[in-house]
Design a protein around this motif. Sequence first.
Motif, PDB file in Angstrom:
ATOM      1  N   CYS A  59       0.843  -1.194   0.000  1.00 11.32           N
ATOM      2  CA  CYS A  59       0.000   0.000   0.000  1.00 11.32           C
ATOM      3  C   CYS A  59       0.881   1.249   0.000  1.00 11.32           C
ATOM      4  O   CYS A  59       2.086   1.165  -0.238  1.00 11.32           O
ATOM      5  CB  CYS A  59      -0.956  -0.009   1.188  1.00 11.32           C
ATOM      6  SG  CYS A  59      -0.139  -0.216   2.787  1.00 11.32           S
ATOM      7  N   GLU A  60       0.298   2.393   0.251  1.00 13.06           N
ATOM      8  CA  GLU A  60       1.037   3.655   0.177  1.00 13.06           C
ATOM      9  C   GLU A  60       2.241   3.681   1.112  1.00 13.06           C
ATOM     10  O   GLU A  60       3.256   4.308   0.818  1.00 13.06           O
ATOM     11  CB  GLU A  60       0.110   4.829   0.503  1.00 13.06           C
ATOM     12  CG  GLU A  60      -0.948   5.095  -0.556  1.00 13.06           C
ATOM     13  CD  GLU A  60      -1.816   6.288  -0.204  1.00 13.06           C
ATOM     14  OE1 GLU A  60      -1.584   6.879   0.869  1.00 13.06           O
ATOM     15  OE2 GLU A  60      -2.712   6.615  -0.993  1.00 13.06           O
ATOM     16  N   LEU A  61       2.124   3.030   2.243  1.00 16.93           N
ATOM     17  CA  LEU A  61       3.213   3.007   3.223  1.00 16.93           C
ATOM     18  C   LEU A  61       4.156   1.840   3.019  1.00 16.93           C
ATOM     19  O   LEU A  61       5.050   1.609   3.832  1.00 16.93           O
ATOM     20  CB  LEU A  61       2.634   2.970   4.642  1.00 16.93           C
ATOM     21  CG  LEU A  61       1.750   4.156   5.032  1.00 16.93           C
ATOM     22  CD1 LEU A  61       1.175   3.949   6.426  1.00 16.93           C
ATOM     23  CD2 LEU A  61       2.539   5.458   4.964  1.00 16.93           C
ATOM     24  N   GLY A  62       3.964   1.093   1.928  1.00 16.08           N
ATOM     25  CA  GLY A  62       4.806  -0.061   1.669  1.00 16.08           C
ATOM     26  C   GLY A  62       4.309  -1.284   2.428  1.00 16.08           C
ATOM     27  O   GLY A  62       3.138  -1.382   2.791  1.00 16.08           O
ATOM     28  N   TYR A  63       5.219  -2.214   2.684  1.00 15.73           N
ATOM     29  CA  TYR A  63       4.882  -3.402   3.460  1.00 15.73           C
ATOM     30  C   TYR A  63       5.172  -3.121   4.930  1.00 15.73           C
ATOM     31  O   TYR A  63       6.317  -2.876   5.299  1.00 15.73           O
ATOM     32  CB  TYR A  63       5.717  -4.610   3.009  1.00 15.73           C
ATOM     33  CG  TYR A  63       5.549  -4.959   1.560  1.00 15.73           C
ATOM     34  CD1 TYR A  63       4.342  -5.453   1.080  1.00 15.73           C
ATOM     35  CD2 TYR A  63       6.602  -4.799   0.665  1.00 15.73           C
ATOM     36  CE1 TYR A  63       4.189  -5.783  -0.259  1.00 15.73           C
ATOM     37  CE2 TYR A  63       6.457  -5.127  -0.673  1.00 15.73           C
ATOM     38  CZ  TYR A  63       5.251  -5.621  -1.124  1.00 15.73           C
ATOM     39  OH  TYR A  63       5.095  -5.947  -2.450  1.00 15.73           O
ATOM     40  N   GLN A  64       4.125  -3.129   5.740  1.00 15.76           N
ATOM     41  CA  GLN A  64       4.299  -2.830   7.159  1.00 15.76           C
ATOM     42  C   GLN A  64       4.729  -4.093   7.900  1.00 15.76           C
ATOM     43  O   GLN A  64       3.973  -4.708   8.622  1.00 15.76           O
ATOM     44  CB  GLN A  64       2.995  -2.263   7.733  1.00 15.76           C
ATOM     45  CG  GLN A  64       2.536  -0.982   7.045  1.00 15.76           C
ATOM     46  CD  GLN A  64       3.582   0.117   7.137  1.00 15.76           C
ATOM     47  OE1 GLN A  64       3.855   0.602   8.229  1.00 15.76           O
ATOM     48  NE2 GLN A  64       4.167   0.500   6.016  1.00 15.76           N
TER      49      GLN A  64
END
Length: 205
Positions: A125-130
Amino acid sequence: MKKNLFVSESSIGTHYDEELRRITNSDFLSFTFYPQPVGETKNIIETCEMKISTPIKLNNQDISIKLKNIYYDDIVYFITKKYESSYIFIGYDLDEMGELMSSILFYKLIASGFDKEKIIRVPFCELGYQYDNFIFSEFIDKCHLEKYLEIIHKENKLIKKTGFGFRKNETIDILLNKKPDSVENLNPNGTNTITYITKFLKGEK
């Protein structure tokens, strides 16, 4: 220790995360594909062809030739043979095509005998892989995925017959039969007329 596998649609930018590879003890495989249903059957997922449109990279090394020569150009066969006892993290983008690709891969791996409990969806997603707090998500329900692929198959047949997909055919029908008096000119920069009218009717800019 045997490596797990993290699958993504890209190895560019934040899609590729060395820390994520370390934490999940994973090799990193990246490729994108377009689903090409070959028939309207109850096995439409299993028989659906995966038309890979990018170089296939493993840990940022192109393995396309190796895949062709050793694994018969079959990415699912490659994964099940090389990582049969591993965990598979599927990290395609959290959008329509990403959900479609990840779900097709999921069901194809299961059909090839892979343990579904070892396949985990980790969307990008927008924040990458959390990876410090993974957001696990469900794959598309098999029944809905089958219907989705049936629509793609029907649209492919329509394109071969008319040269256009469902949306453009519907647009042409509206222009020919309903003939709106006028439309607001949202984009005067030379966009293809059919594309422009399609976007207008959908409320896009």
